[in-house]
Write a protein that holds these residues in place. Sequence first.
Motif, short mmCIF file in Angstrom:
data_model
loop_
_atom_site.label_atom_id
_atom_site.label_comp_id
_atom_site.label_asym_id
_atom_site.label_seq_id
_atom_site.Cartn_x
_atom_site.Cartn_y
_atom_site.Cartn_z
N ASN A 24 0.82 -1.21 0.00
CA ASN A 24 0.00 0.00 0.00
C ASN A 24 0.86 1.26 0.00
O ASN A 24 0.56 2.23 -0.70
N THR A 106 -8.86 10.22 0.37
CA THR A 106 -8.08 9.06 -0.03
C THR A 106 -8.53 7.85 0.77
O THR A 106 -9.00 7.97 1.91
N VAL A 108 -7.08 3.70 1.02
CA VAL A 108 -6.13 2.70 0.52
C VAL A 108 -6.38 1.34 1.17
O VAL A 108 -6.27 1.21 2.40
N VAL A 136 -7.19 3.32 -3.73
CA VAL A 136 -6.42 2.16 -4.14
C VAL A 136 -7.05 0.98 -3.43
O VAL A 136 -7.10 0.93 -2.19
N SER A 212 -7.01 0.97 -9.01
CA SER A 212 -7.15 2.38 -8.63
C SER A 212 -8.45 2.95 -9.14
O SER A 212 -8.99 2.52 -10.17
#
Length: 218
Positions: A24, A106, A108, A136, A212
């Motif tokens: 990550n 964001t 992840v 992600v 993504s």
Amino acid sequence: MTPLPRRIPHALDRFHAARPWDHNAWFHPWILRRLPARVGSALDVGCGTGDLARLLAARAGRVHGVDADPAMTALARRLTPAASPVTYGVAVAPDGLPDETYDAITCVAVLHHLPFTEALEAFRDRLRPGGTLVVVGVARGETPADHLLGAVSVPLHLAMALLRNRGRRVGRPVSMTAPTRQPRMTFPRIAREARVLLPGARLRRRLFWRYSLVWRRP
């Protein structure tokens, strides 16, 4: 292309346990390049030990990281300099996310732990106009493209592990101690449903068993 034989993932798991490196974190510089040079505020969902949140502070005037694990957020606070414009809170996404808007969000390797539709709706609703969402994620491998990228990732994974750990056996980084869960959604389904919720979203399969999603709110 068929999936890797079962003995290969098991061997990779043993190798990774002895010489771990954070897949990550490898994407963190890529995430920063998806964001404007400066933003007013950013939210990192599933911040863990705060590695990405601290990097976001170079782009944002204010960063808030949230995680469902109180121990992780406590550690993130200890690892973050007092002068840094980063705060942390314990929150179970999506319902527990702060009720405010951000210029960047964001997420992840966390989305597959959350109810997919509700999470993307919450991210969308908390983005200011012109704001950027960068995810992600992890998907269940099913298609030939998934298996091909997985096969390509294997030697790269081994090389990166040997390079970063200088060939030695090492302990697991604290950033990799959070609980994990196997993904249930495939990439084609993720892409199909995400584009309904976030028109114009750009999704792409990535190396190291990731994908993504980038979306800018009109």
